[in-house]
Design an enzyme around this catalytic site. Structure first.
Site, mmCIF file in Angstrom:
data_model
loop_
_atom_site.group_PDB
_atom_site.id
_atom_site.type_symbol
_atom_site.label_atom_id
_atom_site.label_comp_id
_atom_site.label_asym_id
_atom_site.label_seq_id
_atom_site.Cartn_x
_atom_site.Cartn_y
_atom_site.Cartn_z
ATOM 1 N N THR A 1 53.347 32.175 38.417
ATOM 2 C CA THR A 1 53.599 32.838 39.478
ATOM 3 C C THR A 1 54.937 32.165 39.472
ATOM 4 O O THR A 1 55.236 31.407 39.414
ATOM 5 C CB THR A 1 52.977 32.666 40.611
ATOM 6 O OG1 THR A 1 51.745 33.695 40.625
ATOM 7 C CG2 THR A 1 54.061 33.644 41.758
ATOM 8 N N ASP B 1 42.236 38.455 41.569
ATOM 9 C CA ASP B 1 42.884 38.726 42.497
ATOM 10 C C ASP B 1 41.371 39.873 43.972
ATOM 11 O O ASP B 1 41.434 39.133 45.123
ATOM 12 C CB ASP B 1 43.948 39.188 43.292
ATOM 13 C CG ASP B 1 45.315 38.001 43.026
ATOM 14 O OD1 ASP B 1 44.262 36.417 42.652
ATOM 15 O OD2 ASP B 1 46.254 37.456 42.499
ATOM 16 N N THR C 1 54.408 37.530 40.200
ATOM 17 C CA THR C 1 53.739 36.763 39.396
ATOM 18 C C THR C 1 52.426 37.820 37.885
ATOM 19 O O THR C 1 52.851 38.801 38.209
ATOM 20 C CB THR C 1 52.280 36.442 40.114
ATOM 21 O OG1 THR C 1 51.917 35.509 39.172
ATOM 22 C CG2 THR C 1 51.789 37.612 40.744
ATOM 23 N N ARG D 1 53.223 45.257 44.075
ATOM 24 C CA ARG D 1 51.987 44.624 43.439
ATOM 25 C C ARG D 1 51.335 45.613 42.194
ATOM 26 O O ARG D 1 51.798 46.551 42.721
ATOM 27 C CB ARG D 1 50.917 44.325 44.312
ATOM 28 C CG ARG D 1 49.309 43.740 44.836
ATOM 29 C CD ARG D 1 49.894 42.932 44.217
ATOM 30 N NE ARG D 1 48.443 41.917 44.364
ATOM 31 C CZ ARG D 1 47.966 40.566 43.708
ATOM 32 N NH1 ARG D 1 49.039 39.702 43.299
ATOM 33 N NH2 ARG D 1 46.770 39.931 44.398
HETATM 34 O O1 DON Z 1 49.335 37.259 44.074
HETATM 35 C C1 DON Z 1 48.436 36.356 44.460
HETATM 36 O O2 DON Z 1 48.047 35.698 45.054
HETATM 37 C C2 DON Z 1 47.945 35.278 43.223
HETATM 38 N N1 DON Z 1 48.133 35.971 41.612
HETATM 39 C C3 DON Z 1 48.966 34.164 42.660
HETATM 40 C C4 DON Z 1 49.032 33.226 41.146
HETATM 41 C C5 DON Z 1 49.670 32.739 41.483
HETATM 42 O O3 DON Z 1 50.170 31.940 42.145
HETATM 43 C C6 DON Z 1 49.299 31.183 40.264
HETATM 44 N N2 DON Z 1 50.850 30.279 40.126
HETATM 45 N N3 DON Z 1 50.963 29.270 40.323
#
Ligand code: DON
Length: 573
Positions: A385, A427, A403, A107
């Protein structure tokens, strides 16, 4: 070292878009049914076909699932720029043939200059422009460190990292034909890319329009960066010329990332979150993802009901009630475990699920405001993602979700590197109670902080049966990720669905706040009405999920590419 005789290989691939309608729905909008692909020796299911084939080729050449996953990860940074990345981050859950399970956390981290007020405006309110649409939102990328760590520790030993990066270099240097989801998404995200000459140069034509279906996407600078990593290993990305270019680009765009932030970045190997569900073992991503904890918590709650024999409305209703409770816990208790104390053991315990079950009225929806999480007091301590699933013939499996957050991240390519950068720091909970782009609330546990990892929903998951990989699944979709993975698992285990049906079936979602159910348009209207009759507010909307999954069956591995997004592919041999 693992040995594998491949024998006669018949490589076959099927685009997961074969439009076999689901059983009669009585609804206007149907989801094309995924077409399962079966194979005896190994399988890759990914959102982009060229990268899926790169992974299958590594398997054919005797590589294990980790080798293949690493090659897919680098290839998708080239072939699926919307979400595949070097400039973002993600999670990889690995099951090893010897029985060991592990998780690689790559991450993004917040730069050292980020603090609690970084994403507030002058009045002290959350400022989405700062956290979503500015270079302040860029987290220190983790993908290169994560893929390299996975390969170093769990690759077969047959391949050097450079061998696994080589296909990506060729695809970047020679170029690819724009197709499928890239052709669909580039025009939509064109305005965000157009603001940055370094991005426009790659993804737009001289007249400012986006590259379209059939155009060539050639990425020579990305090829050079990949070559630097192939030659010098991951430190050549985090230190030296590439790191200087990345930091300079972020700062020129108004962000705060420094070469020291890049130098300090480390991928972390963590113990996966483990649970059990009706005799199967669930292996999923621990914090800083909320995915594994929330998934196990929901499955624990649902284990107390006979979902296999419940009618469809009742099964959906109970899943929605479980979602409300687990997403509330997510908001209150989950964050970066290296910075805040997260009560994981309690949240994933069967006894905690029993307490939640006691609050569920099987006939009436609980209002979100009446859900009061009670895991433990927090003690402070020290769009878009993509998911791919890989399994090999040795008994290894990899579930990987990574992502840039939004589609094409923040839209900025770091000049001279070809690397698109993320906006992952949205996030964080910019302020207690302020929703992120997916409407998710968070509080102190997920406040922004220096070096901290923002809480994720990504849920790469491996389900084991008798200790062996049974189901490999995960999906993009922001907040909808965890509930989608739940429905694939329940579809297979409780509803006896084959993998194509479980992946294609219309999904529902509830995330505690806002207090409403989202249902995919293909969900029959009588089910929507039945949920409403029990007190839930239901909004019908398409979901950005794509659960590219593999199921081990008596006749081999069955892979299903999710039909919701064009271009996904299951490749087996
Ligand atoms: O880590 C996460 O939960 C988000 N940044 C994921 C973003 C995501 O899945 C966008 N796709 N549709």
């Amino acid at each position: 070292m693992e040995k594998h005789s491949i024998g006669k290989l018949a490589l076959f691939a099927l685009i997961g878009l074969v439009a076999l309608p689901l059983a009669a729905r009585g609804e206007g909008v149907e989801i094309a049914r995924a077409q399962a692909v079966t194979a005896a020796h190994g399988m890759v299911v990914a959102q982009e076909a060229l990268a899926a084939r790169v992974g299958a080729d590594i398997l054919q050449r005797g590589g294990n699932a980790v080798d293949a996953a690493v090659a897919v990860g680098f290839a998708m940074a080239v072939t699926y720029p919307r979400a595949g990345n070097l400039g973002g981050g993600g999670f990889m859950v690995i099951h090893r043939s010897g029985g060991e399970d592990t998780a690689i956390d790559y991450r993004e981290t917040a730069p050292a200059a980020i603090n609690k007020t970084s994403f507030l405006d002058a009045q002290g309110n959350a400022d989405p422009q700062k956290s979503r649409d500015s270079a302040l939102a860029i987290g220190v990328p983790g993908t290169v460190a994560g893929l390299a760590l996975a390969e170093e520790k769990y690759g077969s030993g047959h391949f050097k990292l450079a061998d696994l990066i080589a296909p990506a270099i060729a695809l970047a240097r020679d170029g690819i034909t724009v197709a499928d989801d890239t052709a669909d998404s580039l025009p939509v995200d064109r305005p965000r890319l157009a603001r940055w000459p370094s991005s426009a140069q790659i993804f737009l034509k001289p007249d400012g329009s986006a590259l379209a279906q059939g155009d060539r996407l050639v990425q020579p600078e990305l090829a050079n960066t990949l070559q630097v990593i192939a030659a010098g290993g991951p430190r050549a990305f985090y230190e030296g010329e590439t790191a200087q270019k990345l930091a300079a680009a972020v700062q020129a765009a108004g962000g705060v990332m420094t070469v020291d932030d890049l130098k300090a970045y480390r991928a972390i190997e963590r113990a996966p979150v483990r649970g059990s569900y009706r005799g199967y073992d669930i292996v999923s991503m621990p914090p800083p993802s909320s995915g594994g904890v929330a998934l196990v918590e929901m499955l624990n709650i649902l284990e107390g009901y006979d979902l296999a024999h419940a009618d469809r409305t009742q099964a959906l209703f109970l899943m929605i009630e479980a979602m409300k409770r687990a997403y509330a816990d997510r908001a209150f208790f989950l964050g970066d475990p290296d910075v805040v104390k997260v009560p994981v053991a309690r949240l994933i315990s069967k006894s905690y699920a029993g307490e939640w079950r006691a609050t569920i009225d099987p006939a009436h929806a609980t209002a979100a405001k009446d859900i009061h999480p009670n895991a433990a007091p927090l003690q402070s301590e020290g769009r878009n993602t993509t998911h791919f699933s890989v399994i090999d013939g040795f008994g290894n499996a990899v579930s990987n979700t990574y992502t840039l957050n939004f589609s094409y991240g923040v839209g900025v390519v770091a000049a001279g590197t070809g690397i698109l950068l993320n906006n992952e720091l949205d996030d964080f909970a910019a302020k207690a109670d302020a929703p992120n782009a997916y409407g998710l609330l968070g509080f102190a546990a997920n406040a922004p902080g220096p070096g901290k990892r923002p809480l994720s929903s990504m849920t790469p998951t491996i389900v084991l049966k008798d200790g062996k990989p049974y189901l490999v699944t995960g999906t993009p979709g922001g907040s909808r990720i965890i509930s989608a993975v739940l429905q694939v698992v329940v579809g297979v285990i409780d509803r006896g669905m084959d993998i194509a049906s479980a992946v294609s079936a219309p999904r529902v979602h509830h995330q505690w706040m806002p207090d409403q159910v989202w249902a995919e348009p293909a969900l029959p209207s009588d089910l929507v009405a039945a949920l409403q009759a029990r007190g839930d507010t239901v909004t019908v909307q398409k979901f950005p999920t794509s659960a590219n999954s593999i199921l081990a069956t008596p006749s081999g591995f069955a892979g299903a590419a999710d039909p919701r997004t064009r271009g996904s592919l299951a490749v087996g041999y």
